[in-house]
Motif scaffolding. Structure first.
Motif, PDB file in Angstrom:
ATOM      1  N   LEU A 154       0.827  -1.213   0.000  1.00  0.00           N
ATOM      2  CA  LEU A 154       0.000   0.000   0.000  1.00  0.00           C
ATOM      3  C   LEU A 154       0.861   1.263   0.000  1.00  0.00           C
ATOM      4  N   LEU A 155       1.925   1.271   0.794  1.00  0.00           N
ATOM      5  CA  LEU A 155       2.801   2.443   0.837  1.00  0.00           C
ATOM      6  C   LEU A 155       3.532   2.629  -0.486  1.00  0.00           C
ATOM      7  N   THR A 156       3.890   1.533  -1.132  1.00  0.00           N
ATOM      8  CA  THR A 156       4.544   1.624  -2.435  1.00  0.00           C
ATOM      9  C   THR A 156       3.582   2.192  -3.482  1.00  0.00           C
ATOM     10  N   VAL A 157       2.356   1.689  -3.505  1.00  0.00           N
ATOM     11  CA  VAL A 157       1.353   2.188  -4.451  1.00  0.00           C
ATOM     12  C   VAL A 157       1.081   3.673  -4.207  1.00  0.00           C
ATOM     13  N   SER A 158       1.073   4.084  -2.943  1.00  0.00           N
ATOM     14  CA  SER A 158       0.868   5.491  -2.609  1.00  0.00           C
ATOM     15  C   SER A 158       1.949   6.371  -3.234  1.00  0.00           C
ATOM     16  N   SER A 159       3.214   5.932  -3.154  1.00  0.00           N
ATOM     17  CA  SER A 159       4.320   6.700  -3.735  1.00  0.00           C
ATOM     18  C   SER A 159       4.208   6.779  -5.255  1.00  0.00           C
ATOM     19  N   VAL A 160       3.844   5.657  -5.882  1.00  0.00           N
ATOM     20  CA  VAL A 160       3.679   5.645  -7.339  1.00  0.00           C
ATOM     21  C   VAL A 160       2.559   6.585  -7.762  1.00  0.00           C
ATOM     22  N   LEU A 161       1.476   6.596  -6.996  1.00  0.00           N
ATOM     23  CA  LEU A 161       0.339   7.462  -7.312  1.00  0.00           C
ATOM     24  C   LEU A 161       0.736   8.936  -7.243  1.00  0.00           C
TER      25      LEU A 161
END
Length: 367
Positions: A148-155
């Motif tokens: 989830l934290l990785t997806v947040s950064s990509v977003l």
């Protein structure tokens, strides 16, 4: 009885110390992020100055070093270090100095809300490194947190076209993104390594402060050397007064910002060190992540950061990842407590209860 009293007194002392360090971390983390951005918003342009003030307040830590007692009788400040610990502290200090530079770059090119959300990804890095370095168990819930934290950064990166601060082009914006992620990764290295260092200390909390003094001194030396090589400041100006940087609030405001930023960073660093020493690197990472999400609100309130739909979704993912990790840790701890053998105190209470029950049964038989 005296032994039980001393244990209770020690536990109470540790609880107060933990509460004090959490207070330092909370106030220091929130104020240092806002003040660092404030410096750049109002005309400050030297990233090395911003790097320097993050560690330049280390002499303030000499007060607890020389006026607080050590857990080891006869321990003199800075005299109990082995050569290995000394070089390790200095090496970690240089790593801290590099981390400070990356944070300064992120603060200069990104809004507080964006940089805070990106820095929150350090929990994912901390977890992965803690699994490798200190054998922290991995579960579905903390893996979910990493995703989830990785997806947040990509977003946030995909939403870049709507989130560039005034005067920052897309190239520098992506440089800020890379710097923020680099700072998160380096800080994640710093936390579990510090936990390993603290395990080998015998002088208690005061020796933790001594190690922190050495690290910050090394980080400050790195910043000073870089400023000297850079000619003192951006555009040939002197670091102590940003003439060429068009500071727009006057000398009094400049020195007030510098002094308060120095103090705020010392509170942040000591709060972090105390949390790692008293709990664990992962717990320190959790607290930092929680505070970084609060920084998002601070950036919107203090600087009017744009809070777009993409950033709102990124923040929701951060909070979801944070909550997933907390739930996983709680569940793992509850399972460990259920399987753990009874402590000596519990055994004593159990025996006492059995004796009381036996006496009562005997009295009933006599009747």
């Amino acid at each position: 009885m005296d032994n039980d009293g001393s244990i209770t007194k020690g536990a109470r002392s540790n609880a107060w110390l933990l509460a004090g360090n959490y207070f330092l971390l909370c106030v220091g983390s929130l104020s240092s992020s806002l003040l660092s951005r404030f410096y750049f918003v109002h005309g400050g342009g030297s990233r090395w100055v911003s790097t320097f003030v993050q560690s330049a307040g280390f002499p303030l830590l000499l007060v607890p070093v020389y006026f607080c007692s050590s857990s080891v009788s006869g321990h003199r400040p800075f005299c109990g270090f082995s050569s290995r610990l000394l070089w390790l502290a200095l090496g970690l200090g240089l790593l801290l100095g590099l981390n400070n530079l990356l944070f300064s770059c992120a603060s200069s090119y990104l809004s507080v809300s964006t940089s805070s959300l990106l820095l929150a990804s350090q929990l994912a890095f901390t977890l992965l490194l803690s699994v490798v370095l200190v054998r922290h168990p991995i579960t579905f819930f903390n893996l979910n947190s990493v995703v989830l934290l990785t997806v947040s950064s990509v977003l946030l990166a995909l939403n870049s076209s709507h989130d560039c601060p005034p005067g920052v082009d897309r190239r520098h914006f992506f440089l800020g993104l890379a710097a923020a992620l680099g700072a998160a990764a380096l800080f994640a290295v710093y936390l579990p390594v510090m936990q390993l260092v603290y395990r080998g200390l015998s002088g208690g909390y005061r020796e933790v402060v001594e190690v922190q003094v050495l690290m910050e001194a090394a980080a400050t030396a790195l910043a000073v050397a870089a400023m000297a090589a850079d000619g003192g400041g951006a555009g040939g100006g002197k670091w102590w007064w940003p003439r060429e940087e068009r500071w727009d609030l006057g000398a009094a405001a400049y020195w007030t910002v510098v002094a308060t930023t120095v103090l705020a960073w010392q509170m942040c660093f000591m709060g972090t060190a105390g949390m790692v020493f008293l709990t664990s690197s992962v717990n320190g990472g959790i607290c930092m992540t929680a505070l970084l999400t609060v920084n998002v609100v601070g950036g919107v309130a203090a600087f009017g950061d744009e809070f777009s739909g993409g950033k709102a979704v990124a923040m929701a993912l951060c909070l979801w990842g944070f909550g997933s990790y907390l739930y996983g840790e709680w569940k793992m701890k509850a399972g460990a407590e259920a399987e753990a053998p009874p402590t000596a105190m519990e055994e004593k209470e159990k025996v006492k209860a059995m004796e009381t029950s036996g006496d009562r049964d005997g009295n009933d038989g006599n009747v």
